[in-house]
Write an enzyme that holds these catalytic residues in place. Sequence first.
Site: not given
Length: 307
Positions: A33, A109
Site C-alpha cells: 500500500d 466449473k
Amino acid sequence: MKERIRELQKLLTRYNYEYHVEDNPSIPDSEYDKLLHELIELEGKYPEYKTDTSPTVRVGGEILSGFEKVEHSLPMLSLGNAFNEEDLRAFDQRVRNNAGEVTYMCELKIDGLAVSLTYEEGRFTRGATRGDGTVGENITENLRTIHAIPLTVDSDLTFEVRGEAYMPKRSFINLNEKRAEEGKQEFQNPRNAAAGSLRQLDPKLAAARNLSVFLYSVTSPEALDAESQSGALDKLDELGFKTNKERRLMTSIDEVIEYVDYWTTHRSELAYEIDGIVIKVNNLSTQEELGYTVKSPRWAIAYKFPA
Ligand SMILES: COc1nc2nc(N)nc(N)c2nc1C
C-alpha cells in the site's frame, strides 16, 4: 523521477502477481500500500508517465455512462449438461464412437461470470461479458480492477483468453455483512454479487469488491502453440494468468466419475463456489474432429451438481 515511477510500476506489478495469482506475497500488505500510494502521487504529479498498464489503474478510473456492445471474435459457447453418471457414460460413449480412446481434462466449473480478455501485443486491451454468446458488454475498466488479471503479458502475440470472474466466499460474506450494516439488500450468492459488481458503471465500486478470475481457454491455442487443453493451460500459467490448479487429466470415464464424486462432497472446502465439473477431450485436434452442435462443443460436457 521517471526512473522512480517506472521502478514502482515494475515492482508493484510483480508484487501484485505474487499476491493475486501465486497467492504467495513476498512483502506485507502495508508495504504494498505504501508503494502504491507513492506511485499514485507521482503519477498524479507527472501524468505523462502514467500508462494504462500501470498498477494504479486497479483502483478504478472515471465513471462510465453505459457499457458499449462488443462482438466476440469467436462465439462464446455454452456447454451441454450432464446430471448423473449415466449422462457422463453416454457422453463418453459418443466421444469414443467418433474418436476412439481419448484422454479427458477435468476442470472445476467456477460459479461466476464468463468473461473474455483480449491481449494485443502483450497488453490487456479489452474485456467483455459473454452476453448472448455473440455480443457482450465492454467491461474493460471494471476488469482492469481485478488484480488477478495481468495488464501486460510477456508476449507480443495478439490473442483472447476466456475464463470465469468470481467473488471468493470470504469476500462475499464480508460484502453482505457490510450491506446489512448499511441497510442495503444482501446478495443472494457470490455469482450474483460478482455479476452485480462487474455491471457497476463506476470502476471504483468494482475495485472494492475483491473479485478474482480463473482462466480456462485461449481462442487460438495454436498462437500459444498448444496441442492440448492441458498444454494450453500450462501456457496460460507461463504467461502469468491465473488458472485453477485442481484440474486433472483422466484416461477413463470411471476416473472422471471418481473426480466428480470427490468434488460433490468436498466443494465446501474450496475458497470459491463451484456449480459443477467440466470434462473436455484433452487433445485439440480431436476436439476439432468432434466439432460442435449448433450451440455447444461435442468434445466437452458440464456435469452439474444437484441443486
Ligand atoms: C470450452 O468451453 C468452456 N469451458 C469451460 N471450462 C471451465 N473450466 N469452466 C467453464 N465454465 C467453461 N465454459 C465453457 C463454455
